[in-house]
Design an enzyme around this catalytic site. Structure first.
Site, PDB file in Angstrom:
ATOM      1  N   GLY A 107      37.429  29.208  36.872  1.00 63.56           N
ATOM      2  CA  GLY A 107      36.657  30.599  36.729  1.00 63.56           C
ATOM      3  C   GLY A 107      36.235  30.428  35.406  1.00 63.56           C
ATOM      4  N   ARG A 147      34.834  25.785  42.127  1.00 61.04           N
ATOM      5  CA  ARG A 147      36.277  25.257  42.168  1.00 61.04           C
ATOM      6  C   ARG A 147      36.393  24.024  43.140  1.00 61.04           C
ATOM      7  NH1 ARG A 147      39.605  28.908  39.721  1.00 61.04           N
ATOM      8  NH2 ARG A 147      38.988  30.980  39.548  1.00 61.04           N
ATOM      9  N   ASP A 153      43.876  24.404  34.455  1.00 65.81           N
ATOM     10  CA  ASP A 153      44.598  23.386  34.824  1.00 65.81           C
ATOM     11  C   ASP A 153      44.175  22.536  35.953  1.00 65.81           C
ATOM     12  OD1 ASP A 153      45.009  25.651  36.228  1.00 65.81           O
ATOM     13  OD2 ASP A 153      47.133  25.436  36.776  1.00 65.81           O
ATOM     14  N   THR A 189      40.482  29.120  29.798  1.00 68.69           N
ATOM     15  CA  THR A 189      40.943  30.075  30.748  1.00 68.69           C
ATOM     16  C   THR A 189      41.249  31.228  30.168  1.00 68.69           C
ATOM     17  OG1 THR A 189      42.831  30.539  32.397  1.00 68.69           O
ATOM     18  CG2 THR A 189      43.038  28.712  30.876  1.00 68.69           C
ATOM     19  N   ASP A 216      43.562  33.143  31.416  1.00 67.41           N
ATOM     20  CA  ASP A 216      45.017  33.262  31.869  1.00 67.41           C
ATOM     21  C   ASP A 216      45.744  32.796  30.498  1.00 67.41           C
ATOM     22  OD1 ASP A 216      44.158  34.375  33.966  1.00 67.41           O
ATOM     23  OD2 ASP A 216      45.124  32.627  35.317  1.00 67.41           O
ATOM     24  N   ASP A 252      47.234  29.903  30.303  1.00 66.47           N
ATOM     25  CA  ASP A 252      48.415  29.361  30.711  1.00 66.47           C
ATOM     26  C   ASP A 252      48.711  27.690  30.615  1.00 66.47           C
ATOM     27  OD1 ASP A 252      46.643  28.861  32.832  1.00 66.47           O
ATOM     28  OD2 ASP A 252      47.798  29.662  34.576  1.00 66.47           O
ATOM     29  N   ARG A 300      49.505  61.759  33.989  1.00 67.10           N
ATOM     30  CA  ARG A 300      49.603  61.064  35.178  1.00 67.10           C
ATOM     31  C   ARG A 300      50.146  59.670  34.730  1.00 67.10           C
ATOM     32  NH1 ARG A 300      43.435  61.896  37.222  1.00 67.10           N
ATOM     33  NH2 ARG A 300      43.947  63.478  38.703  1.00 67.10           N
ATOM     34  N   GLY A 356      45.951  36.807  35.602  1.00 66.08           N
ATOM     35  CA  GLY A 356      47.152  36.144  35.272  1.00 66.08           C
ATOM     36  C   GLY A 356      47.829  35.820  36.430  1.00 66.08           C
ATOM     37  N   ARG A 357      47.572  34.761  36.913  1.00 61.72           N
ATOM     38  CA  ARG A 357      48.034  34.181  38.202  1.00 61.72           C
ATOM     39  C   ARG A 357      49.564  33.693  38.115  1.00 61.72           C
ATOM     40  NH1 ARG A 357      46.524  31.934  42.778  1.00 61.72           N
ATOM     41  NH2 ARG A 357      44.245  32.529  42.567  1.00 61.72           N
ATOM     42  N   GLU A 380      48.355  40.164  37.834  1.00 60.39           N
ATOM     43  CA  GLU A 380      48.043  40.059  39.263  1.00 60.39           C
ATOM     44  C   GLU A 380      49.214  39.253  39.981  1.00 60.39           C
ATOM     45  OE1 GLU A 380      44.458  37.912  39.829  1.00 60.39           O
ATOM     46  OE2 GLU A 380      45.014  36.295  38.550  1.00 60.39           O
ATOM     47  N   GLN A 439      37.143  41.305  32.838  1.00 60.13           N
ATOM     48  CA  GLN A 439      37.903  40.691  32.055  1.00 60.13           C
ATOM     49  C   GLN A 439      37.263  39.239  31.682  1.00 60.13           C
ATOM     50  OE1 GLN A 439      42.292  40.905  32.943  1.00 60.13           O
ATOM     51  NE2 GLN A 439      41.238  41.259  34.640  1.00 60.13           N
ATOM     52  N   ARG A 440      36.379  38.617  32.442  1.00 56.54           N
ATOM     53  CA  ARG A 440      35.712  37.340  32.481  1.00 56.54           C
ATOM     54  C   ARG A 440      34.170  37.336  31.806  1.00 56.54           C
ATOM     55  NH1 ARG A 440      38.160  34.337  37.218  1.00 56.54           N
ATOM     56  NH2 ARG A 440      35.920  33.959  37.614  1.00 56.54           N
TER      57      ARG A 440
HETATM   58  O1  F6P Z   1      40.653  31.545  36.097  1.00 56.75           O
HETATM   59  C1  F6P Z   1      41.633  32.003  36.404  1.00 56.75           C
HETATM   60  C2  F6P Z   1      41.552  33.435  37.020  1.00 56.75           C
HETATM   61  O2  F6P Z   1      40.993  34.307  36.247  1.00 56.75           O
HETATM   62  C3  F6P Z   1      42.869  33.923  37.596  1.00 56.75           C
HETATM   63  O3  F6P Z   1      43.385  34.723  36.681  1.00 56.75           O
HETATM   64  C4  F6P Z   1      42.406  34.819  38.869  1.00 56.75           C
HETATM   65  O4  F6P Z   1      43.350  34.604  39.878  1.00 56.75           O
HETATM   66  C5  F6P Z   1      41.145  33.679  39.137  1.00 56.75           C
HETATM   67  O5  F6P Z   1      40.796  33.033  37.996  1.00 56.75           O
HETATM   68  C6  F6P Z   1      40.317  34.592  40.231  1.00 56.75           C
HETATM   69  O6  F6P Z   1      39.080  33.764  40.179  1.00 56.75           O
HETATM   70  P1  F6P Z   1      37.824  33.980  41.287  1.00 56.75           P
HETATM   71  O7  F6P Z   1      38.046  35.356  41.549  1.00 56.75           O
HETATM   72  O8  F6P Z   1      36.671  33.677  40.097  1.00 56.75           O
HETATM   73  O9  F6P Z   1      38.005  32.996  42.198  1.00 56.75           O
END
Ligand code: F6P
Length: 342
Positions: free
Chosen positions: A10, A71, A102, A126, A128, A130, A163, A171-172, A223, A275-276
């Site tokens: 990502g 990926r 990672d 990343t 994340d 992590d 509300r 954040g996997r 997430e 976020q990215r």
């Molecule tokens: O790069 C990590 C991350 O941002 C995770 O938090 C998320 O699950 C994933 O990428 C989603 O990536 P994509 O939709 O680009 O495959």
């Protein structure tokens, strides 16, 4: 020396800052950088071009990665690692600099472990955050700023409509974005993968707020968070080459459960890939710049199978194997602290 530079997994804001730094430092020291297209896919397929100072001019504030990403996992493709070795030999590459999380750095670590090794170093990137052994990975600070801004915006509309607002962030396996942005943006409930949540406890907290006249509440959820005894929620069960499913939907689940359980009006926002993207923060630009320079220094010193890391305010080398051994969880003290603020 000739260095192959790639970005995998990502993307994150400020990846381009690291690319620029690698190229400028390498060029200053008399090395040549080959920019590999689409992460490990480009190493397998031998897709790369020379990257010089002109190619990286003006990219410091630009989101994304000028090299493209994928990926692709060479160790899940027949002949993937052999193809990388052929590219390295054919192009006379002395070292690979891999920028990523990672999965991407895991491939770099495995290449270093081959006989004979394919020399590679890693730069942590990343949102994340992590990766272990580094306090920060490139992109995290920007993602936190974006999520904090979203919470600020949700705050005012939550207050107007009385509300419950739920914000789902990335954040996997670890909840760094949720926890940090949650604290910075004043969320009342912060849910992370490290600590399964209980809907009744959430409703109790929302009720406590109502008892003191707070007719709205903000929930931020990573997430990868799960209910006690439950599982992660995914959009699709199909896995990528690293074995990950696409997560998403925990925000909707929480919104539904709060509505059913507490009888309150709820709205859900999934911040997703916002976020990215976009401009990196100054912190991330500086981090990318420092890590990029340090990665070239590692190559020059012949210290392979290592990652450049930020520990405190210092950039240090750490063995890749150590950084990859386990997911870096959120700071438990910070997580406990979140319980004060509602
Ligand atoms: O790069 C990590 C991350 O941002 C995770 O938090 C998320 O699950 C994933 O990428 C989603 O990536 P994509 O939709 O680009 O495959």
């Amino acid at each position: 020396m000739r260095i192959a530079l790639l970005t995998g997994g990502g993307d994150s804001p400020a990846t381009n800052a690291a690319i620029r730094a690698v190229v400028k430092k390498a060029q200053q020291d008399g090395h040549e950088v080959m920019g590999v297209r689409r992460g490990w896919a480009g190493m397998i397929e031998d897709e790369m071009d020379v990257l010089d100072r002109h190619a990286v001019s003006g990219i410091l504030p630009r989101g994304g990665t000028i090299l493209g990403t994928s990926r692709t996992n060479p160790f899940k493709q027949d002949g993937g690692a052999e193809a990388i070795r052929a590219t390295v030999r054919g192009r006379k590459i002395d070292a690979i600099v891999a920028i990523g999380g990672d999965d991407t750095l895991g491939v770099a670590h495995k290449l270093n472990g081959l006989e004979p090794p394919i020399p590679a170093v890693g730069i942590p990137q990343t949102i994340d955050n992590d990766l272990d052994k580094t306090d920060f990975a490139i992109g995290f600070d920007t993602a936190v700023s974006i999520a904090t801004d979203a919470l600020d915006k949700l705050h005012t509309t939550a207050e107007s409509h009385h509300r419950i607002m739920v914000l789902e962030v990335m954040g996997r396996d670890a909840g760094h974005v949720a926890l940090t942005a949650g604290l910075a943006g004043g969320a009342d409930i912060i849910l992370v993968p490290e600590k399964p949540f209980d809907v009744e406890a959430m409703c109790d907290r929302i009720q406590k707020r109502r008892d003191i006249g707070k007719t709205f509440s903000l929930v931020v959820v990573a997430e990868g968070a799960t209910p006690v005894g439950g599982e992660q929620i995914s959009k699709d069960q199909a896995t990528d080459q690293f074995g990950h499913v696409i997560l998403g939907g925990i925000g909707e689940y929480i919104g539904r459960r709060i509505h059913e359980h507490c009888g309150l009006e709820t709205r859900v926002t999934n911040l997703g890939h916002l976020q990215r993207g976009g401009m990196p923060t100054a912190f991330d630009r500086l981090l990318g710049t420092r890590l990029g320079v340090a990665a070239v220094e590692l190559v020059e010193a012949g210290r392979f199978d290592a990652m450049v890391a930020m520990q405190g305010n210092r950039i240090v080398p750490v063995p890749l194997g150590d950084a990859l051994q386990s997911v870096k969880p959120v700071d438990p003290e910070l997580l406990d602290m979140a319980d004060i603020f509602y």
